[in-house]
Scaffold this active site. Structure first.
Site, PDB file in Angstrom:
ATOM      1  N   TYR A  89      64.277 -11.697 -15.718  1.00 32.87           N
ATOM      2  CA  TYR A  89      62.935 -11.174 -16.025  1.00 32.87           C
ATOM      3  C   TYR A  89      63.039  -9.950 -16.946  1.00 32.87           C
ATOM      4  CZ  TYR A  89      58.064  -9.892 -14.818  1.00 32.87           C
ATOM      5  OH  TYR A  89      56.722  -9.593 -14.848  1.00 32.87           O
ATOM      6  N   ARG A 144      44.776 -17.650 -12.747  1.00 29.91           N
ATOM      7  CA  ARG A 144      44.702 -16.663 -11.641  1.00 29.91           C
ATOM      8  C   ARG A 144      45.263 -15.325 -12.119  1.00 29.91           C
ATOM      9  NH1 ARG A 144      49.767 -19.494  -8.835  1.00 29.91           N
ATOM     10  NH2 ARG A 144      51.334 -18.124  -9.735  1.00 29.91           N
ATOM     11  N   ALA A 187      63.933 -11.070 -20.444  1.00 27.62           N
ATOM     12  CA  ALA A 187      62.777 -11.680 -21.129  1.00 27.62           C
ATOM     13  C   ALA A 187      61.786 -10.606 -21.575  1.00 27.62           C
ATOM     14  CB  ALA A 187      62.097 -12.679 -20.198  1.00 27.62           C
TER      15      ALA A 187
END
Ligand code: NAP
Length: 246
Positions: free
Chosen positions: A154, A15, A157
């Site tokens: 996040y 998706r 990362a």
């Protein structure tokens, strides 16, 4: 067709940006190995590609699992004989403010968004070094350029992805392998759509174009960077963010 006959692995392809990239690459003539943890959904994307006249296989796989990643490479080479392009797109969020972030939240995002990118690139690079050619494309983020409230894991990362992108460009250039990343701004995908409306409005305002991007905006960037039109581009973090980070 800019990717005619090229073999591309796209992770997180069921998706959002991964699905849009699969469609774009198929239109550009690539042969696809689509990877996702969600077997049913990645099979749906693969069937859609085939119905559009593209060539595609669906591979169930978790990028955090070394054995899964090795299998993905083996199955792709068994099917198509080589690996020309990898789009390291799979990613998750698991937000909390610094003092509330649990170890599990930290580990989950670092595992998928950082270690997953490392796992896939490392295994793909082994094949590409033998071939003496290849393109590795990584999903960064505006959050990997300017941080974000509630996204310690996040941001860490994505900052790491930027660092790995530049390090791999330096290591792999001599084998004819280019490595780049895209830092998307806020893109209308299921990852973003699950956020509260207030936050989505704030995100729109951060873009000087005052809107979110579409998954196709990022897919177009990946197609360009994967193609020979970008043959002299490596080690770049390409912002596609409507002027969010200026
Ligand atoms: P998305 O709609 O949530 O799609 C991500 C896909 O990755 C999902 O199909 C998900 O499967 C899959 N996935 C998650 N963990 C995986 C794993 N361990 N192994 C394999 N597949 C896994 O995300 P998106 O918005 O398209 O984002 C794609 C990438 O762009 C991410 O790396 C994201 O950080 C980055 N990005 C997105 C935005 C944005 O605004 N959307 C902005 C900047 C950067 P499930 O169905 O099981 O969850």
């Amino acid at each position: 067709m800019r990717l005619k006959g090229k073999v591309a692995i796209i992770t997180g392809a069921s998706r959002g940006i991964g699905e849009a990239t699969a469609k774009k690459f198929a239109i550009e003539g690539a042969k696809l190995a689509l990877v996702d943890v969600n077997k049913t959904e990645v099979e749906r994307t693969s069937t859609m590609i085939q119905e559009l006249g593209g060539e595609s296989i669906a591979l169930e796989g978790d990028v955090t699992d070394r054995q899964n990643v090795e299998n993905i490479m083996e199955e792709t080479v068994a099917q198509y004989g080589r690996i020309d392009i990898v789009v390291n797109n799979a990613g998750i969020t698991n937000d909390a403010k610094l003092v509330k972030m649990t170890e599990a939240q930290w580990d989950s995002v670092i595992n998928v968004n950082l270690k997953g990118v490392f796992n896939v690139a490392q295994e793909a690079a082994k094949v590409m070094i033998e071939q003496k050619s290849g393109v590795i494309l990584n999903a960064s983020s505006v959050v990997g350029l300017y941080g974000n409230f509630g996204q310690t894991n996040y941001a860490a990362a994505k900052w790491g992805v930027n660092g790995m992108t530049k390090s791999w460009a330096k290591e792999l250039g001599k084998y004819g392998i280019r490595v780049n990343a895209i830092a998307p701004g806020f893109i209308a995908t299921p990852m973003v759509e699950k956020m509260p409306e207030k936050i989505i409005d704030m995100m729109k305002e951060k873009s000087v174009l005052n809107c979110m991007g579409d998954p196709e905006d990022i897919a177009n960037g990946y197609a360009f960077l994967a193609s020979d039109e970008a043959k002299y581009i490596t080690g770049t973090i390409l912002s596609i963010d409507g002027g969010t980070v200026l």
